[in-house]
Design a protein around this motif. Structure first.
Motif, PDB file in Angstrom:
ATOM      1  N   PHE A  78       0.824  -1.205   0.000  1.00  0.00           N
ATOM      2  CA  PHE A  78       0.000   0.000   0.000  1.00  0.00           C
ATOM      3  C   PHE A  78       0.860   1.258   0.000  1.00  0.00           C
ATOM      4  O   PHE A  78       0.551   2.237  -0.679  1.00  0.00           O
ATOM      5  CB  PHE A  78      -0.936   0.007   1.213  1.00  0.00           C
ATOM      6  N   ILE A  79       1.934   1.229   0.750  1.00  0.00           N
ATOM      7  CA  ILE A  79       2.827   2.385   0.807  1.00  0.00           C
ATOM      8  C   ILE A  79       3.435   2.638  -0.564  1.00  0.00           C
ATOM      9  O   ILE A  79       3.506   3.784  -1.026  1.00  0.00           O
ATOM     10  CB  ILE A  79       3.908   2.182   1.889  1.00  0.00           C
ATOM     11  N   GLU A  80       3.870   1.576  -1.235  1.00  0.00           N
ATOM     12  CA  GLU A  80       4.433   1.729  -2.583  1.00  0.00           C
ATOM     13  C   GLU A  80       3.401   2.282  -3.551  1.00  0.00           C
ATOM     14  O   GLU A  80       3.704   3.146  -4.371  1.00  0.00           O
ATOM     15  CB  GLU A  80       4.989   0.389  -3.088  1.00  0.00           C
ATOM     16  N   LEU A  85       1.097   6.817  -6.708  1.00  0.00           N
ATOM     17  CA  LEU A  85      -0.012   7.725  -6.982  1.00  0.00           C
ATOM     18  C   LEU A  85       0.357   9.175  -6.658  1.00  0.00           C
ATOM     19  O   LEU A  85      -0.041  10.105  -7.376  1.00  0.00           O
ATOM     20  CB  LEU A  85      -1.242   7.306  -6.179  1.00  0.00           C
ATOM     21  N   ASN A  86       1.119   9.360  -5.592  1.00  0.00           N
ATOM     22  CA  ASN A  86       1.568  10.698  -5.215  1.00  0.00           C
ATOM     23  C   ASN A  86       2.457  11.298  -6.310  1.00  0.00           C
ATOM     24  O   ASN A  86       2.327  12.479  -6.641  1.00  0.00           O
ATOM     25  CB  ASN A  86       2.301  10.643  -3.872  1.00  0.00           C
ATOM     26  N   GLU A  87       3.355  10.506  -6.867  1.00  0.00           N
ATOM     27  CA  GLU A  87       4.221  10.972  -7.953  1.00  0.00           C
ATOM     28  C   GLU A  87       3.399  11.330  -9.184  1.00  0.00           C
ATOM     29  O   GLU A  87       3.622  12.375  -9.812  1.00  0.00           O
ATOM     30  CB  GLU A  87       5.251   9.898  -8.309  1.00  0.00           C
ATOM     31  N   GLU A  88       2.429  10.456  -9.524  1.00  0.00           N
ATOM     32  CA  GLU A  88       1.571  10.725 -10.677  1.00  0.00           C
ATOM     33  C   GLU A  88       0.760  11.994 -10.471  1.00  0.00           C
ATOM     34  O   GLU A  88       0.621  12.809 -11.385  1.00  0.00           O
ATOM     35  CB  GLU A  88       0.636   9.538 -10.933  1.00  0.00           C
ATOM     36  N   LEU A  89       0.245  12.182  -9.281  1.00  0.00           N
ATOM     37  CA  LEU A  89      -0.536  13.379  -8.978  1.00  0.00           C
ATOM     38  C   LEU A  89       0.357  14.616  -9.046  1.00  0.00           C
ATOM     39  O   LEU A  89      -0.040  15.654  -9.592  1.00  0.00           O
ATOM     40  CB  LEU A  89      -1.176  13.258  -7.590  1.00  0.00           C
TER      41      LEU A  89
END
Length: 96
Positions: A78-80, A85-89
Motif C-alpha cells: 500500500f505504501i508503494e 499515486l503521489n508521484e503521478e498526482l
C-alpha cells in the motif's frame, strides 16, 4: 490522570496480582478466560502431560497467531502504491 485498579488474574489455577488501567479490566479478564479455555482444551486432549506443557503450547499458539496477523498486516504494498499515486498526482499538477 489514569485511574489504576489492582486485580487478581487466575491462570491455570495460579493467581497473578496485576495493577492495570481501570478501563482495561474487561480486556484483561477476557484474555485470562481465553487463555484458561485453551489450556483446558489441551488438558483434556493430552491428559498425561504436565501443566508447563499446556502453558507452553498455549503460548506457542498465541505467538504463531500473532506472527500470522503481522504477515497479513504488511502494508508495504500500500505504501508503494501511495508513493506511485503521489508521484503521478505531482506530475499531473505540475503541468502548466
Amino acid at each position: 490522570m489514569t485511574d489504576k485498579l489492582s486485580i487478581n488474574i487466575n491462570i491455570d489455577g495460579r493467581i497473578y496480582p496485576l495493577t492495570i488501567v481501570r478501563e482495561e479490566e474487561e480486556k484483561y479478564r477476557k484474555a485470562a478466560k481465553i487463555l484458561n479455555d485453551i489450556i483446558l482444551q489441551y488438558r483434556k486432549k493430552y491428559a498425561n502431560h504436565d501443566s508447563k506443557d499446556f502453558l507452553s503450547m498455549t503460548a506457542f499458539q498465541f505467538v504463531l497467531k500473532n506472527l500470522e496477523m503481522e504477515e497479513k498486516a504488511d502494508d508495504s504494498p500500500f505504501i508503494e502504491e501511495i508513493k506511485k499515486l503521489n508521484e503521478e498526482l505531482g506530475d499531473y499538477l505540475s503541468i502548466d
